[in-house]
Scaffold this active site. Sequence first.
Site, PDB file in Angstrom:
ATOM      1  N   ARG A   1       0.832  -1.210   0.000  1.00 32.36           N
ATOM      2  CA  ARG A   1       0.000   0.000   0.000  1.00 32.36           C
ATOM      3  C   ARG A   1       0.861   1.253   0.000  1.00 32.36           C
ATOM      4  O   ARG A   1       2.045   1.185   0.285  1.00 32.36           O
ATOM      5  CB  ARG A   1      -0.828   0.026   1.287  1.00 32.36           C
ATOM      6  CG  ARG A   1      -2.070  -0.842   1.265  1.00 32.36           C
ATOM      7  CD  ARG A   1      -2.755  -0.762   2.625  1.00 32.36           C
ATOM      8  NE  ARG A   1      -4.036  -1.453   2.626  1.00 32.36           N
ATOM      9  CZ  ARG A   1      -5.184  -0.872   2.276  1.00 32.36           C
ATOM     10  NH1 ARG A   1      -5.176   0.401   1.920  1.00 32.36           N
ATOM     11  NH2 ARG A   1      -6.300  -1.529   2.277  1.00 32.36           N
ATOM     12  N   VAL A   2       0.202   2.362  -0.339  1.00 34.00           N
ATOM     13  CA  VAL A   2       0.891   3.652  -0.251  1.00 34.00           C
ATOM     14  C   VAL A   2       0.143   4.486   0.786  1.00 34.00           C
ATOM     15  O   VAL A   2      -1.085   4.576   0.732  1.00 34.00           O
ATOM     16  CB  VAL A   2       0.857   4.386  -1.612  1.00 34.00           C
ATOM     17  CG1 VAL A   2       1.645   5.679  -1.529  1.00 34.00           C
ATOM     18  CG2 VAL A   2       1.435   3.505  -2.715  1.00 34.00           C
TER      19      VAL A   2
ATOM     20  N   ASP B   1       4.754   3.597 -20.264  1.00 33.07           N
ATOM     21  CA  ASP B   1       3.389   3.367 -19.780  1.00 33.07           C
ATOM     22  C   ASP B   1       2.677   4.681 -19.450  1.00 33.07           C
ATOM     23  O   ASP B   1       2.056   4.816 -18.399  1.00 33.07           O
ATOM     24  CB  ASP B   1       3.421   2.447 -18.547  1.00 33.07           C
ATOM     25  CG  ASP B   1       2.058   1.805 -18.307  1.00 33.07           C
ATOM     26  OD1 ASP B   1       1.850   1.208 -17.232  1.00 33.07           O
ATOM     27  OD2 ASP B   1       1.190   1.932 -19.201  1.00 33.07           O
TER      28      ASP B   1
ATOM     29  N   LYS C   1      -0.164   7.091 -19.374  1.00 31.50           N
ATOM     30  CA  LYS C   1      -1.626   7.019 -19.444  1.00 31.50           C
ATOM     31  C   LYS C   1      -2.142   7.819 -18.263  1.00 31.50           C
ATOM     32  O   LYS C   1      -1.393   8.046 -17.299  1.00 31.50           O
ATOM     33  CB  LYS C   1      -2.111   5.563 -19.375  1.00 31.50           C
ATOM     34  CG  LYS C   1      -1.615   4.822 -18.146  1.00 31.50           C
ATOM     35  CD  LYS C   1      -1.995   3.353 -18.161  1.00 31.50           C
ATOM     36  CE  LYS C   1      -1.405   2.646 -16.950  1.00 31.50           C
ATOM     37  NZ  LYS C   1      -1.686   1.223 -16.933  1.00 31.50           N
TER      38      LYS C   1
ATOM     39  N   ASN D   1      -1.314   6.991 -14.634  1.00 29.86           N
ATOM     40  CA  ASN D   1       0.045   7.119 -14.099  1.00 29.86           C
ATOM     41  C   ASN D   1       0.428   8.555 -13.819  1.00 29.86           C
ATOM     42  O   ASN D   1       1.597   8.844 -13.567  1.00 29.86           O
ATOM     43  CB  ASN D   1       1.061   6.517 -15.095  1.00 29.86           C
ATOM     44  CG  ASN D   1       1.357   5.063 -14.772  1.00 29.86           C
ATOM     45  OD1 ASN D   1       1.154   4.621 -13.642  1.00 29.86           O
ATOM     46  ND2 ASN D   1       1.811   4.324 -15.766  1.00 29.86           N
TER      47      ASN D   1
ATOM     48  N   ASP E   1       5.096   6.192 -12.207  1.00 27.30           N
ATOM     49  CA  ASP E   1       4.938   4.912 -12.905  1.00 27.30           C
ATOM     50  C   ASP E   1       4.489   3.891 -11.888  1.00 27.30           C
ATOM     51  O   ASP E   1       5.281   3.280 -11.208  1.00 27.30           O
ATOM     52  CB  ASP E   1       6.255   4.478 -13.536  1.00 27.30           C
ATOM     53  CG  ASP E   1       6.040   3.199 -14.348  1.00 27.30           C
ATOM     54  OD1 ASP E   1       6.984   2.752 -15.019  1.00 27.30           O
ATOM     55  OD2 ASP E   1       4.919   2.674 -14.294  1.00 27.30           O
TER      56      ASP E   1
ATOM     57  N   THR F   1      -4.416  -0.265 -20.617  1.00 26.81           N
ATOM     58  CA  THR F   1      -3.144   0.150 -21.226  1.00 26.81           C
ATOM     59  C   THR F   1      -3.159  -0.122 -22.719  1.00 26.81           C
ATOM     60  O   THR F   1      -2.427   0.482 -23.462  1.00 26.81           O
ATOM     61  CB  THR F   1      -1.984  -0.693 -20.634  1.00 26.81           C
ATOM     62  OG1 THR F   1      -2.420  -2.031 -20.600  1.00 26.81           O
ATOM     63  CG2 THR F   1      -1.619  -0.196 -19.276  1.00 26.81           C
TER      64      THR F   1
HETATM   65  C1  AK3 Z   1      -2.549   8.208  -4.928  1.00 25.00           C
HETATM   66  N1  AK3 Z   1      -1.725   9.367  -4.565  1.00 25.00           N
HETATM   67  N2  AK3 Z   1      -2.251  10.559  -4.245  1.00 25.00           N
HETATM   68  C2  AK3 Z   1      -1.283  11.431  -3.997  1.00 25.00           C
HETATM   69  C3  AK3 Z   1      -0.060  10.777  -4.167  1.00 25.00           C
HETATM   70  N3  AK3 Z   1       1.214  11.189  -4.043  1.00 25.00           N
HETATM   71  C4  AK3 Z   1       2.181  10.302  -4.286  1.00 25.00           C
HETATM   72  N4  AK3 Z   1       1.966   8.989  -4.623  1.00 25.00           N
HETATM   73  C5  AK3 Z   1       0.698   8.578  -4.728  1.00 25.00           C
HETATM   74  N5  AK3 Z   1       0.471   7.265  -5.027  1.00 25.00           N
HETATM   75  C6  AK3 Z   1       1.583   6.364  -5.236  1.00 25.00           C
HETATM   76  C7  AK3 Z   1       1.850   6.331  -6.719  1.00 25.00           C
HETATM   77  C8  AK3 Z   1       3.045   5.534  -7.006  1.00 25.00           C
HETATM   78  C9  AK3 Z   1       3.290   4.236  -6.679  1.00 25.00           C
HETATM   79  N6  AK3 Z   1       4.471   3.774  -7.109  1.00 25.00           N
HETATM   80  C10 AK3 Z   1       5.174   4.681  -7.763  1.00 25.00           C
HETATM   81  N7  AK3 Z   1       6.413   4.388  -8.294  1.00 25.00           N
HETATM   82  C11 AK3 Z   1       6.987   5.197  -9.248  1.00 25.00           C
HETATM   83  O1  AK3 Z   1       6.480   6.235  -9.602  1.00 25.00           O
HETATM   84  N8  AK3 Z   1       8.148   4.694  -9.767  1.00 25.00           N
HETATM   85  C12 AK3 Z   1       8.891   5.211 -10.811  1.00 25.00           C
HETATM   86  C13 AK3 Z   1      10.006   4.486 -11.221  1.00 25.00           C
HETATM   87  C14 AK3 Z   1      10.774   4.947 -12.278  1.00 25.00           C
HETATM   88  C15 AK3 Z   1      10.451   6.119 -12.965  1.00 25.00           C
HETATM   89  C16 AK3 Z   1       9.325   6.820 -12.548  1.00 25.00           C
HETATM   90  C17 AK3 Z   1       8.929   8.086 -13.271  1.00 25.00           C
HETATM   91  F1  AK3 Z   1       8.689   9.029 -12.387  1.00 25.00           F
HETATM   92  F2  AK3 Z   1       9.923   8.464 -14.094  1.00 25.00           F
HETATM   93  F3  AK3 Z   1       7.842   7.850 -13.995  1.00 25.00           F
HETATM   94  C18 AK3 Z   1       8.539   6.397 -11.489  1.00 25.00           C
HETATM   95  S1  AK3 Z   1       4.364   6.147  -7.879  1.00 25.00           S
HETATM   96  C19 AK3 Z   1      -0.361   9.462  -4.504  1.00 25.00           C
END
Ligand code: AK3
Length: 275
Positions: free
Chosen positions: A27-28, A138, A140, A143, A156, A174
């Site tokens: 979870r986040v 990816d 969309k 994301n 992502d 996707t």
């Molecule tokens: C729902 N929610 N509301 C507010 C809020 N604030 C933060 N996070 C949230 N949810 C968590 C979302 C994620 C889960 N795992 C992730 N992981 C990732 O973004 N990894 C990543 C790896 C390589 C390159 C890249 C990039 F950036 F280049 F695309 C990204 S992001 C939120």
Amino acid sequence: ARRYPTREWNLHSFDIGRPLGKGKFGRVYMVRTKSEPKYILALKTLYKSEIVQSRVEKQIRREIEIQQNLRHPNVLRLYGYFHDEKRIFLMLEFAGKGELYKQLSKHGSFSEKRSARYIDQMADALSYLHSKHVIHRDIKPENLLLGINGELKVADFGWSVHAPGNRRKTMCGTLDYLPPEMVEQKEHNERVDHWALGVLTYEFLIGNPPFEDRDSVNNTYRRIASVDLRFPITCRPTLEISLPGYLLKHEPQDRLPLSEVMKHPWIVKYRPKGQ
Ligand SMILES: Cn1ncc2ncnc(NCCc3cnc(NC(=O)Nc4cccc(C(F)(F)F)c4)s3)c21
């Protein structure tokens, strides 16, 4: 730049707030540091047991290694990570205005101004990622996150799936963003992100992706491979509609370069003054 000593972080460094979303591997949570200055973060928890079982350690290491070296206002920051005996914790930037796809579902589609500003920020983020030899692959609405001032944050969520709820009907949402070369299983390069940017522009303005066929996956494939791009009669063939046409080209090298996207008259027209 001078590297500040990285403090030793652990779970006790934080007050845990509300859950922000559920991934397949954990979870986040919205969290806040206990000590001054009080930072708000998104803490992504991953269970080691699940990671080992699904053999995604390499993917996690890759995510951490890539994202930790990325610094751009429109790319979600990964500040650091730590682990305990059972879990790995990623300290992610908190996006104050949450998930963009929720806004898109609520409004149906976005205004020209809002769409142009998001696409401008996306092109900026993608050209940064490509300069770091990172292909997103990816892109969309699911994301994309929104910062506290409404600025776009590319993330992502990768393998993590959203909390059940108003997620897009087809789990394989996707599919709509796949370029011909991936549908035809040819090798692909960073131009897959240019194609996805075209799909995103169309979806922001019209409210659904260009090659969507709710009934048949095969028909969506066919429409992508033949670039069967149609615009609803309701929309005027004006500037904003022209951009997708320059990005949704079958041949990757024919797709508009990101630098040209950012100079496109429609994008320039809506760029905030002084930027
Ligand atoms: C729902 N929610 N509301 C507010 C809020 N604030 C933060 N996070 C949230 N949810 C968590 C979302 C994620 C889960 N795992 C992730 N992981 C990732 O973004 N990894 C990543 C790896 C390589 C390159 C890249 C990039 F950036 F280049 F695309 C990204 S992001 C939120």
